[in-house]
Design a protein around this motif. Structure first.
Motif, mmCIF file in Angstrom:
data_model
loop_
_atom_site.group_PDB
_atom_site.id
_atom_site.type_symbol
_atom_site.label_atom_id
_atom_site.label_comp_id
_atom_site.label_asym_id
_atom_site.label_seq_id
_atom_site.Cartn_x
_atom_site.Cartn_y
_atom_site.Cartn_z
ATOM 1 N N VAL A 66 0.866 -1.171 0.000
ATOM 2 C CA VAL A 66 0.000 0.000 0.000
ATOM 3 C C VAL A 66 0.907 1.227 0.000
ATOM 4 N N SER A 67 0.528 2.237 -0.770
ATOM 5 C CA SER A 67 1.262 3.507 -0.766
ATOM 6 C C SER A 67 0.338 4.603 -0.269
ATOM 7 N N LEU A 68 0.799 5.350 0.720
ATOM 8 C CA LEU A 68 0.074 6.547 1.153
ATOM 9 C C LEU A 68 0.522 7.703 0.267
ATOM 10 N N GLY A 69 -0.369 8.690 0.087
ATOM 11 C CA GLY A 69 -0.047 9.812 -0.788
ATOM 12 C C GLY A 69 -0.566 11.135 -0.264
ATOM 13 N N LYS A 70 -0.509 12.134 -1.115
ATOM 14 C CA LYS A 70 -0.858 13.518 -0.768
ATOM 15 C C LYS A 70 -2.263 13.647 -0.185
ATOM 16 N N PRO A 71 -2.456 14.682 0.651
ATOM 17 C CA PRO A 71 -3.777 14.939 1.227
ATOM 18 C C PRO A 71 -4.803 15.298 0.160
ATOM 19 N N ARG A 72 -6.029 14.837 0.369
ATOM 20 C CA ARG A 72 -7.164 15.161 -0.493
ATOM 21 C C ARG A 72 -8.379 15.370 0.407
ATOM 22 N N TYR A 73 -9.492 15.771 -0.218
ATOM 23 C CA TYR A 73 -10.729 16.009 0.535
ATOM 24 C C TYR A 73 -11.876 15.152 0.014
ATOM 25 N N PHE A 74 -12.750 14.752 0.942
ATOM 26 C CA PHE A 74 -14.099 14.323 0.598
ATOM 27 C C PHE A 74 -14.928 15.587 0.786
ATOM 28 N N GLY A 75 -15.557 16.059 -0.293
ATOM 29 C CA GLY A 75 -16.254 17.341 -0.208
ATOM 30 C C GLY A 75 -15.232 18.406 0.160
ATOM 31 N N ASP A 76 -15.591 19.255 1.120
ATOM 32 C CA ASP A 76 -14.620 20.230 1.617
ATOM 33 C C ASP A 76 -14.499 20.137 3.132
ATOM 34 N N ASN A 77 -14.969 19.001 3.696
ATOM 35 C CA ASN A 77 -14.983 18.920 5.159
ATOM 36 C C ASN A 77 -14.298 17.684 5.755
ATOM 37 N N ILE A 78 -13.741 16.795 4.917
ATOM 38 C CA ILE A 78 -12.983 15.653 5.443
ATOM 39 C C ILE A 78 -11.645 15.598 4.709
ATOM 40 N N LEU A 79 -10.566 15.796 5.459
ATOM 41 C CA LEU A 79 -9.213 15.770 4.913
ATOM 42 C C LEU A 79 -8.614 14.391 5.164
ATOM 43 N N PRO A 117 -10.257 4.195 -0.820
ATOM 44 C CA PRO A 117 -9.384 3.958 0.333
ATOM 45 C C PRO A 117 -8.761 5.272 0.794
ATOM 46 N N HIS A 118 -8.705 5.453 2.109
ATOM 47 C CA HIS A 118 -8.215 6.728 2.650
ATOM 48 C C HIS A 118 -7.782 6.555 4.101
ATOM 49 N N LEU A 119 -6.959 7.494 4.562
ATOM 50 C CA LEU A 119 -6.571 7.582 5.960
ATOM 51 C C LEU A 119 -6.971 8.988 6.409
ATOM 52 N N THR A 120 -8.043 9.074 7.198
ATOM 53 C CA THR A 120 -8.588 10.373 7.601
ATOM 54 C C THR A 120 -7.618 11.108 8.530
ATOM 55 N N LEU A 121 -7.380 12.378 8.208
ATOM 56 C CA LEU A 121 -6.559 13.235 9.074
ATOM 57 C C LEU A 121 -7.433 14.099 9.974
ATOM 58 N N GLY A 122 -8.532 14.635 9.419
ATOM 59 C CA GLY A 122 -9.398 15.507 10.209
ATOM 60 C C GLY A 122 -10.723 15.745 9.514
ATOM 61 N N LYS A 123 -11.721 16.128 10.308
ATOM 62 C CA LYS A 123 -13.077 16.392 9.801
ATOM 63 C C LYS A 123 -13.581 17.711 10.365
ATOM 64 N N GLU A 124 -14.363 18.406 9.546
ATOM 65 C CA GLU A 124 -15.020 19.616 10.006
ATOM 66 C C GLU A 124 -16.406 19.249 10.517
ATOM 67 N N HIS A 125 -16.830 19.909 11.580
ATOM 68 C CA HIS A 125 -18.181 19.720 12.111
ATOM 69 C C HIS A 125 -18.853 21.078 12.236
ATOM 70 N N ASN A 126 -19.542 21.478 11.175
ATOM 71 C CA ASN A 126 -20.316 22.726 11.153
ATOM 72 C C ASN A 126 -19.533 23.938 11.652
ATOM 73 N N GLY A 127 -18.260 23.969 11.346
ATOM 74 C CA GLY A 127 -17.460 25.136 11.683
ATOM 75 C C GLY A 127 -17.111 25.268 13.151
ATOM 76 N N VAL A 128 -17.537 24.318 13.982
ATOM 77 C CA VAL A 128 -17.205 24.396 15.406
ATOM 78 C C VAL A 128 -16.464 23.150 15.839
ATOM 79 N N ASN A 129 -15.709 23.277 16.885
ATOM 80 C CA ASN A 129 -14.887 22.175 17.361
ATOM 81 C C ASN A 129 -15.682 21.296 18.328
ATOM 82 N N ILE A 130 -16.251 20.212 17.785
ATOM 83 C CA ILE A 130 -17.009 19.265 18.614
ATOM 84 C C ILE A 130 -16.216 17.963 18.637
ATOM 85 N N SER A 131 -15.830 17.498 19.787
ATOM 86 C CA SER A 131 -14.957 16.332 19.995
ATOM 87 C C SER A 131 -13.793 16.399 19.017
ATOM 88 N N SER A 132 -13.802 15.576 17.962
ATOM 89 C CA SER A 132 -12.664 15.600 17.045
ATOM 90 C C SER A 132 -12.932 16.476 15.834
#
Length: 183
Positions: A66-79, A117-132
């Motif tokens: 498996v090769s990991l690669g550059k960051p991408r988005y699902f929509g504009d809220n999951i990196l 296939p993806h390795l999630t780095l971060g997610k947006e939650h309605n512009g506010v910091n809720i848990s992760s």
């Protein structure tokens, strides 16, 4: 109390630590260790009858790269970090077909033809910091920093898959069982 499972692939320990350290700059407590999603929750029932099916698939599936690669988005809220591996797609298909979740679950969890296939780095939650959840600005900052801190992206051998179980008290997915692939 909800019982949930999903299946993932864990990067090598050294790179796993690097990702955890990277994510911890934005997220206080991760909901699960960094992983490449292989099979989402659909069809992974609390009775665990599906585990033997997954073991059977893995007994007949060779280790692969498996090769990991550059960051991408699902929509504009999951990196996420991109993932490249034909064998990963084949393993995903074999497991989904063996477990045979409903068409609705396959669609809900973006499996088979919709699988990315993806390795999630971060997610947006309605512009506010809720848990992760992160704000849009934090997500953009994470994206800018990822290439600097996480490159070079590794290529590694997958020798096992990991089943995760939701710990409702901790509100976190924890390691349930590792299943080896064949040599």
């Amino acid at each position: 109390m909800k019982v949930e499972y999903f299946i993932g692939i864990v990067p090598p320990e050294e790179y796993l630590s690097k990702i955890v350290q990277f994510q911890s700059k934005w997220v206080k407590q991760l909901g699960v260790e960094p992983h490449i999603t292989l099979k989402a929750q659909g069809g992974l029932t609390p009775d665990k009858t599906w585990i033997d099916k997954v073991k059977r698939v893995c007994e007949n599936f060779k280790r692969f790269q498996v090769s990991l690669g550059k960051p991408r988005y699902f929509g504009d809220n999951i990196l996420y970090l991109s993932v490249d591996s034909n064998e990963l797609h084949h393993l995903h298909q074999k497991i989904v077909n063996e477990i045979s979740p409903s068409d609705e679950l396959i669609k809900q969890y973006f499996e088979l033809d919709a699988f990315v296939p993806h390795l999630t780095l971060g997610k947006e939650h309605n512009g506010v910091n809720i848990s992760s959840g992160l704000s849009k600005n934090q997500l953009k900052e994470m994206e800018r920093t990822a290439d600097l801190e996480l490159a070079p992206y590794p290529k590694f051998e997958v020798s096992f898959i990991r089943v995760y179980e939701l710990n409702n008290k901790k509100r976190r997915y924890e390691n349930f069982i590792d299943i080896s692939l064949t040599n």
